[in-house]
Design a protein around this motif. Structure first.
Motif, mmCIF file in Angstrom:
data_model
loop_
_atom_site.group_PDB
_atom_site.id
_atom_site.type_symbol
_atom_site.label_atom_id
_atom_site.label_comp_id
_atom_site.label_asym_id
_atom_site.label_seq_id
_atom_site.Cartn_x
_atom_site.Cartn_y
_atom_site.Cartn_z
ATOM 1 N N THR A 96 37.233 63.914 43.975
ATOM 2 C CA THR A 96 37.118 64.483 45.116
ATOM 3 C C THR A 96 38.613 63.034 46.011
ATOM 4 O OG1 THR A 96 35.235 64.333 45.010
ATOM 5 C CG2 THR A 96 35.841 64.116 47.390
ATOM 6 N N ASP A 97 38.747 64.258 46.692
ATOM 7 C CA ASP A 97 40.429 63.710 47.918
ATOM 8 C C ASP A 97 39.158 63.335 49.235
ATOM 9 O OD1 ASP A 97 42.139 62.270 49.496
ATOM 10 O OD2 ASP A 97 43.718 63.850 48.371
ATOM 11 N N VAL A 98 38.883 62.040 49.302
ATOM 12 C CA VAL A 98 37.933 62.820 50.885
ATOM 13 C C VAL A 98 38.809 62.567 51.841
ATOM 14 C CG1 VAL A 98 36.562 60.185 49.599
ATOM 15 C CG2 VAL A 98 37.905 59.828 50.911
ATOM 16 N N THR A 146 38.401 43.217 42.948
ATOM 17 C CA THR A 146 38.548 44.730 42.832
ATOM 18 C C THR A 146 39.801 45.324 42.297
ATOM 19 O OG1 THR A 146 38.871 45.330 44.887
ATOM 20 C CG2 THR A 146 36.381 44.631 44.238
ATOM 21 N N GLY A 147 39.937 46.283 42.217
ATOM 22 C CA GLY A 147 41.186 47.029 42.216
ATOM 23 C C GLY A 147 41.550 47.009 43.317
ATOM 24 N N THR A 200 42.334 44.770 45.277
ATOM 25 C CA THR A 200 42.708 43.153 44.617
ATOM 26 C C THR A 200 43.508 42.806 43.721
ATOM 27 O OG1 THR A 200 40.713 42.763 44.656
ATOM 28 C CG2 THR A 200 40.970 42.203 47.048
ATOM 29 N N GLY A 226 35.315 49.135 41.135
ATOM 30 C CA GLY A 226 34.883 47.808 42.057
ATOM 31 C C GLY A 226 33.737 48.484 42.965
ATOM 32 N N ILE A 227 33.599 48.254 44.534
ATOM 33 C CA ILE A 227 32.590 47.823 44.482
ATOM 34 C C ILE A 227 31.590 49.831 45.043
ATOM 35 C CG2 ILE A 227 31.534 47.757 47.332
ATOM 36 C CD1 ILE A 227 33.543 46.314 47.808
ATOM 37 N N VAL A 266 32.178 54.986 50.405
ATOM 38 C CA VAL A 266 33.390 54.103 50.157
ATOM 39 C C VAL A 266 34.579 53.787 49.522
ATOM 40 C CG1 VAL A 266 33.188 51.662 47.932
ATOM 41 C CG2 VAL A 266 30.957 53.130 49.032
ATOM 42 N N ALA A 267 35.540 55.141 49.218
ATOM 43 C CA ALA A 267 36.936 54.728 49.251
ATOM 44 C C ALA A 267 38.104 53.964 50.195
ATOM 45 C CB ALA A 267 37.119 56.683 48.766
ATOM 46 N N GLY A 268 38.833 53.531 49.885
ATOM 47 C CA GLY A 268 38.946 53.270 50.633
ATOM 48 C C GLY A 268 41.279 53.310 50.077
ATOM 49 N N VAL A 269 41.888 52.641 50.751
ATOM 50 C CA VAL A 269 43.091 51.991 50.356
ATOM 51 C C VAL A 269 43.292 51.144 51.090
ATOM 52 C CG1 VAL A 269 43.539 54.261 49.121
ATOM 53 C CG2 VAL A 269 44.612 53.803 51.450
ATOM 54 N N SER A 297 39.717 59.281 41.155
ATOM 55 C CA SER A 297 40.410 59.684 39.490
ATOM 56 C C SER A 297 39.234 59.395 38.454
ATOM 57 C CB SER A 297 40.544 56.963 39.005
ATOM 58 O OG SER A 297 40.291 56.874 38.361
ATOM 59 N N TRP A 332 35.891 38.877 51.083
ATOM 60 C CA TRP A 332 37.071 39.496 49.375
ATOM 61 C C TRP A 332 36.210 39.316 48.306
ATOM 62 C CZ3 TRP A 332 39.270 36.713 45.177
ATOM 63 C CH2 TRP A 332 40.809 37.461 45.411
ATOM 64 N N VAL A 333 36.173 40.346 47.651
ATOM 65 C CA VAL A 333 36.074 40.919 46.012
ATOM 66 C C VAL A 333 36.686 41.205 45.497
ATOM 67 C CG1 VAL A 333 34.204 42.235 44.992
ATOM 68 C CG2 VAL A 333 33.743 41.317 47.537
#
Ligand SMILES: NC(=O)c1ccc[n+]([C@@H]2O[C@H](COP(=O)([O-])OP(=O)(O)OC[C@H]3O[C@@H](n4cnc5c(N)ncnc54)[C@H](O)[C@@H]3O)[C@@H](O)[C@H]2O)c1
Length: 267
Positions: free
Chosen positions: A69-71, A197-198, A200, A24-25, A97-100, A46, A194-195
């Motif tokens: 890396t697990d942030v 990506t994985g 959405t 994604g982003i 940028v990592a987010g859930v 990933s 809204w974009v």
């Protein structure tokens, strides 16, 4: 201080770290930074997605360093910073940028869901800011970019943890900006609308992994209808805003929230 227009948006000779870069982003930001001339260190949980992003960065003629890396793990983020310094001797740009996201009304949210979102979105960004700030203040320059969301600008049922986490990211960024400004380092937030990506894709992905194209089309149309610019976003809409924040074009800009959202919230 004079910068020619053609140099204002370039990152030639600079090293950028991007988390959440497997998709994604984050992936698009890594590629855009590389197009602007940066070598890029890509990080994500990933590993497979990271290799794909690295290949796209290398296609731009820049180096890509892959650091799974697990942030949410502070020591892993510190290792990421060290890997970037080992590879390039400097960190000029760091994009968290990592987010859930998880969806549930507050009354039904589990402790695990809350912990996950706070760990990745808030703690992950926090540790990234700390590692980046350490490396950048030592050199007296750099740009840190955090990622919030239009979800923090209006009250949307079902995303309390996510919206709360992104408000925290925006405030963290302001405090960070104030702390690092005397050392020549900037910190800003980009806040996307809204974009697709994985994040959405679950809206139109069936349980067996196939895509429900009618649902996807409907979702795109519904989301476009809520935006004054009358379209949904795409990863490059956000990556270009991030490039502005990364490059010298924004050298007098710090502690700000740049909303790249098609006008859904004009704050
Ligand atoms: N897509 C949107 O509509 C939208 C809108 C506003 C904000 N955002 C934000 O943009 C950012 C990127 O999201 P995206 O839309 O590209 O989604 P995405 O799911 O495609 O990408 C998010 C990436 O973060 C990675 N990640 C998750 N947990 C991690 C961890 N613990 N450590 C390292 N990496 C981890 C994932 O593996 C994935 O590659 C997120 O912070 C998200 O909140 C997205």
């Amino acid at each position: 201080m004079h910068t020619e227009l053609e140099n204002a948006f370039e990152l030639v000779g600079r090293a950028a770290v991007v988390t959440g870069a497997a998709s994604g982003i984050g992936r698009q930001a890594a590629v855009t930074f590389a197009q602007a001339g940066a070598d890029v260190v890509v990080a994500d949980v990933s590993a497979a997605g990271l290799e794909e992003t690295a290949a796209l960065v290398r296609k731009q003629g820049r180096t890509a360093t892959v650091v799974p890396t697990d942030v949410s793990d502070r020591s892993a983020v510190d290792r990421l910073a060290q890997a970037a310094l080992d590879a390039h001797g400097r960190i000029d740009v760091w994009a968290n940028v990592a987010g859930v996201i998880r969806y549930a009304p507050i009354v039904d949210t589990s402790e695990d869901e809350l912990d996950l979102i706070l760990s990745v979105n808030v703690k992950g960004t926090y540790w990234g800011c700390a590692a980046a700030a350490r490396a950048m203040t030592a050199r007296g320059s750099g740009s840190i970019i955090n990622v919030a969301s239009a979800g923090m600008d209006s009250a949307t049922p079902g995303i309390s943890c996510y919206a709360m986490s992104k408000s925290a990211v925006a405030m963290l960024t302001r405090t960070l900006a104030a702390e690092v400004a005397p050392h020549g380092v900037r910190a800003n937030t980009v806040s996307p609308g809204w974009v697709p990506t994985g994040m959405t894709a679950h809206y139109w992905t069936n349980e067996d992994g196939t895509v429900d194209e009618a649902r996807q089309r409907q979702m795109y149309a519904d989301r476009a209808a809520t935006a004054p610019l009358n379209r949904i976003g795409e990863p490059s809409d956000i990556a270009w805003a991030m490039l502005y924040l990364a490059a010298d074009a924004s050298r007098f800009v710090t502690g700000q929230i740049l909303r790249a959202n098609g006008g859904v919230a004009m704050v």
